[in-house]
Structure formats: C-alpha cells, structure tokens
Design a protein around this motif. Structure first.
Motif, PDB file in Angstrom:
ATOM      1  N   THR A   2      46.019  26.427  32.725  1.00 18.78           N
ATOM      2  CA  THR A   2      46.532  25.126  33.122  1.00 18.78           C
ATOM      3  C   THR A   2      46.401  24.115  31.974  1.00 18.78           C
ATOM      4  OG1 THR A   2      44.383  24.368  33.924  1.00 18.78           O
ATOM      5  CG2 THR A   2      45.782  25.572  35.486  1.00 18.78           C
ATOM      6  N   GLN A   3      46.998  22.936  32.185  1.00 19.29           N
ATOM      7  CA  GLN A   3      46.882  21.873  31.193  1.00 19.29           C
ATOM      8  C   GLN A   3      45.423  21.489  30.972  1.00 19.29           C
ATOM      9  OE1 GLN A   3      49.285  18.347  31.891  1.00 19.29           O
ATOM     10  NE2 GLN A   3      47.740  17.020  30.978  1.00 19.29           N
ATOM     11  N   PHE A  63      50.535  27.452  29.841  1.00 15.74           N
ATOM     12  CA  PHE A  63      49.735  27.076  28.679  1.00 15.74           C
ATOM     13  C   PHE A  63      49.069  28.266  27.997  1.00 15.74           C
ATOM     14  CE2 PHE A  63      50.372  22.844  30.230  1.00 15.74           C
ATOM     15  CZ  PHE A  63      50.271  22.041  29.111  1.00 15.74           C
ATOM     16  N   GLY A  72      50.852  20.155  24.117  1.00 12.39           N
ATOM     17  CA  GLY A  72      49.541  19.551  24.314  1.00 12.39           C
ATOM     18  C   GLY A  72      48.983  18.965  23.036  1.00 12.39           C
ATOM     19  N   SER A  84      52.279  17.964  33.293  1.00 12.59           N
ATOM     20  CA  SER A  84      52.703  19.365  33.409  1.00 12.59           C
ATOM     21  C   SER A  84      52.827  19.754  34.870  1.00 12.59           C
ATOM     22  CB  SER A  84      51.698  20.289  32.697  1.00 12.59           C
ATOM     23  OG  SER A  84      50.428  20.212  33.322  1.00 12.59           O
TER      24      SER A  84
END
Length: 341
Positions: A2-3, A63, A72, A84
């Motif tokens: 994930t972000q 990601f 990012g 995101s």
C-alpha cells in the motif's frame, strides 16, 4: 504493497529503492536501485510536469512496482500531496474518491479506457502518464478526442521508471534531460543514464536523432514466419484500429510449412455480446478446417478484416477464442502464459 507501507519503507530506508519487474517476458526480478538514480529520475519528471508542493499526484497502481513507487518519491521530494487507491480497471469510481484537481495521474492502458469513457464524472486531471503496455490506436484516438494532456512513457524498473515521454498520438519518444540513447548492433535500444551502467534492452528501435526514438517491438517476441520476422506488438497496434470490440493479443505456434504461424488470441469485451452468447470461449478456427459455423463466420470475418490492412506475412493464420487475455499484475500482456496456453 500500500501507499502507507511504501512511504514507511522509503522514510526508514537506507537510500535505496526496491521494486519488482513485471515478468511479462520472464520471471519477475527484484531490483535494488541506488538513491542517486531514484532521486535523479524523480526530479526529471517533476521538472517536466512542473510538480511542486501545491501539486496532487494520484496512483491507482500497486506499490510493489516501480510506476507507483516513483510517484511516491516524486511526491516526497517535491512536497506534493500523494493519494492512491486499490488497483482496478475502474479508477476513481468510488464515490468517496477525493475530487480535488489531480496534477499528475499514472495509469496503465486498461485503466485509461475507463477514464476516457467516464471523464465527465472524474476529477479534473491536468496530466496523465500511461505505461505498462501498448496503447492501441483505437484508445489513442479516444484520448486525443478527449483533449486530455496524456503522455506515453518508455522506461523500465532498471531505469527507475521512464526515461522518455511521447504525447499520445505523437510518433517519437523524446528522452528526458540527462538521458543518452543509441542502438546495439542488433538494432535494439541502448540507454545511458547517469550513475547506471549502460543498459542494452531487447526493444527493437528506430532512432530519429540522439533524443528521439520509436519502438518496433521486443526482439525476444519476434515471430519468424516463412523467413519474415514479425513483431507481435506491431501487428497488435495495427489491428487495434479495426478489432476494437475485442481484447486480443498476437502470439505464434509451430507450423510445418511456415516454421511459425501467427496466432491471434481473442477475448470478447462487454460490447461484443454476440460472441459471449454463442459460447466461443476455448474454440478456435484455422484456415482450411471445417468447424462450428458460427465460430467459423466470426473467425473468417476477423481474418478478412486483418487482410484489409496488413501485409500478407502479418495476417494471423489462426484465431483462438478465450475468456480473457493473460496479463501481469501491472496490466502487460503475459506473453509466456499466452504462448503456453
């Protein structure tokens, strides 16, 4: 990834960036990129698109891969806002999606189809970069008509994302500042990036000058049929203008006469309901064989259309129908799986 997981990794890292290749032509590889390479790439893109602390970058991508990771990094070094979402082919379709202006959006071609078809209900998008696969001529026409400021990217994990951009509809990729290109003796693109050893790609290319090039196809995908070499990517680009009711890919199969014969693997899309209704999945048609008439009619029609725009040596000798075209996690055609199946 994930972000939040990526940002934690970046902030707590030792200056390097780890990403995985797509695996579209082989086993995915883990790549570790030095901080100097990552930062230089991010700065080049930020400069090109004018990304600053007041900008917003949006990422509907995984990601684990370089495209999202570099968005990012671009946000981190510029002070821009990064948003995101879970990757899907319907980006920004969630009613809770942030509707503020997006200064730079990164997507793959399949996501771009949805964006163009739903542009009026989406946030204002100042610029979009498209990577991870070929943009069909049909999709290019839709993008151009939409008026979006959209750019095709060329690059790879090893170069920390793209090293060149081409406005959708343009003919030549233009390298970003600090990138040098040339051709190998085999006609493949060679890339020189500061702080990276020269990279010799498997992409057959044509150079206009020291900063402009176009890609013909991958050398390891080339089909040798009857002594003529055919890049499946080139056939796909040409057929996309007339087979726009289908998702499809070009591969090959052994052939006693031709050495290899060109095979089109075709999957129905939601707009080709008649194909779904007739249950074509898993069936195929080969020139000269007598098979189920409805399948034969469709296959003959597709081959006839192909003959109208392709040189004879590029025309598929066989049509195979399937439920879906195999793709990697970031949307590229999985050519190994395609050929295997």
């Amino acid at each position: 990834m994930t972000q939040e997981e990526f940002l934690k990794e970046w902030n707590e890292g030792n200056g390097s960036l780890t990403a995985h290749t797509s695996g579209s032509t082989g086993t995915p590889k883990r790549i570790v990129l030095p901080e100097s390479v990552v930062l230089a790439s991010a700065r080049r893109t930020n400069a090109f698109f004018g990304i600053t602390t007041g900008s917003r970058l949006h990422v509907p991508l995984d990601f684990d891969y370089i495209a999202a990771k570099m968005m990012g990094v671009r946000a981190a070094i510029s002070g821009a806002t990064l948003t995101s979402e879970t990757p899907s082919n319907r980006p920004m379709s969630n009613p809770e999606t942030d509707r503020s202006v997006i200064d730079l959006l990164a997507v793959v071609p399949s996501q771009m189809e949805y964006i163009i078809d739903n542009i009026e209900s989406l946030p204002d998008i100042k610029a979009v970069i498209i990577g991870g696969g070929i943009i069909s001529d049909h999709l290019k026409e839709k993008i151009i008509r939409s008026g979006l400021n959209a750019w095709e990217t060329y690059g790879m994990t090893e170069t920390a994302s793209h090293i060149a951009l081409r406005r959708v509809g343009g003919e030549w990729f233009e390298t970003l500042d600090g990138i040098e290109i040339s051709l190998t003796p085999e006609g493949c693109l060679r890339i020189r990036v500061e702080n990276i050893q020269d990279l010799e790609t498997n992409d057959l290319a044509e150079l206009k000058d020291s900063r402009h090039f176009r890609i013909i196809g991958r050398a390891d995908n080339v089909i040798n049929t009857g002594g003529k070499k055919v890049a499946p990517e080139e056939v796909e680009r040409k057929l996309s203008t007339i087979w726009n009711d289908f998702d499809f890919a070009i591969t090959s199969a052994p052939d006693d006469k031709w050495g290899e014969r060109i095979v089109a693997v075709v999957a129905p899309t939601p707009t080709s309901a008649s194909v779904e209704a007739n249950g074509y999945s898993g069936k195929y048609f080969t020139d000269g064989e007598s098979v189920k008439p409805s399948i034969e009619d469709l296959a003959r029609s597709l081959i006839s259309e192909a003959k109208s725009i392709l040189p004879s040596h590029m025309v598929p000798k066989e049509i195979r129908f399937t439920d879906n075209i195999p793709r990697t996690a970031n949307g590229k055609i999985d050519r190994r799986a395609l050929k295997k199946n």
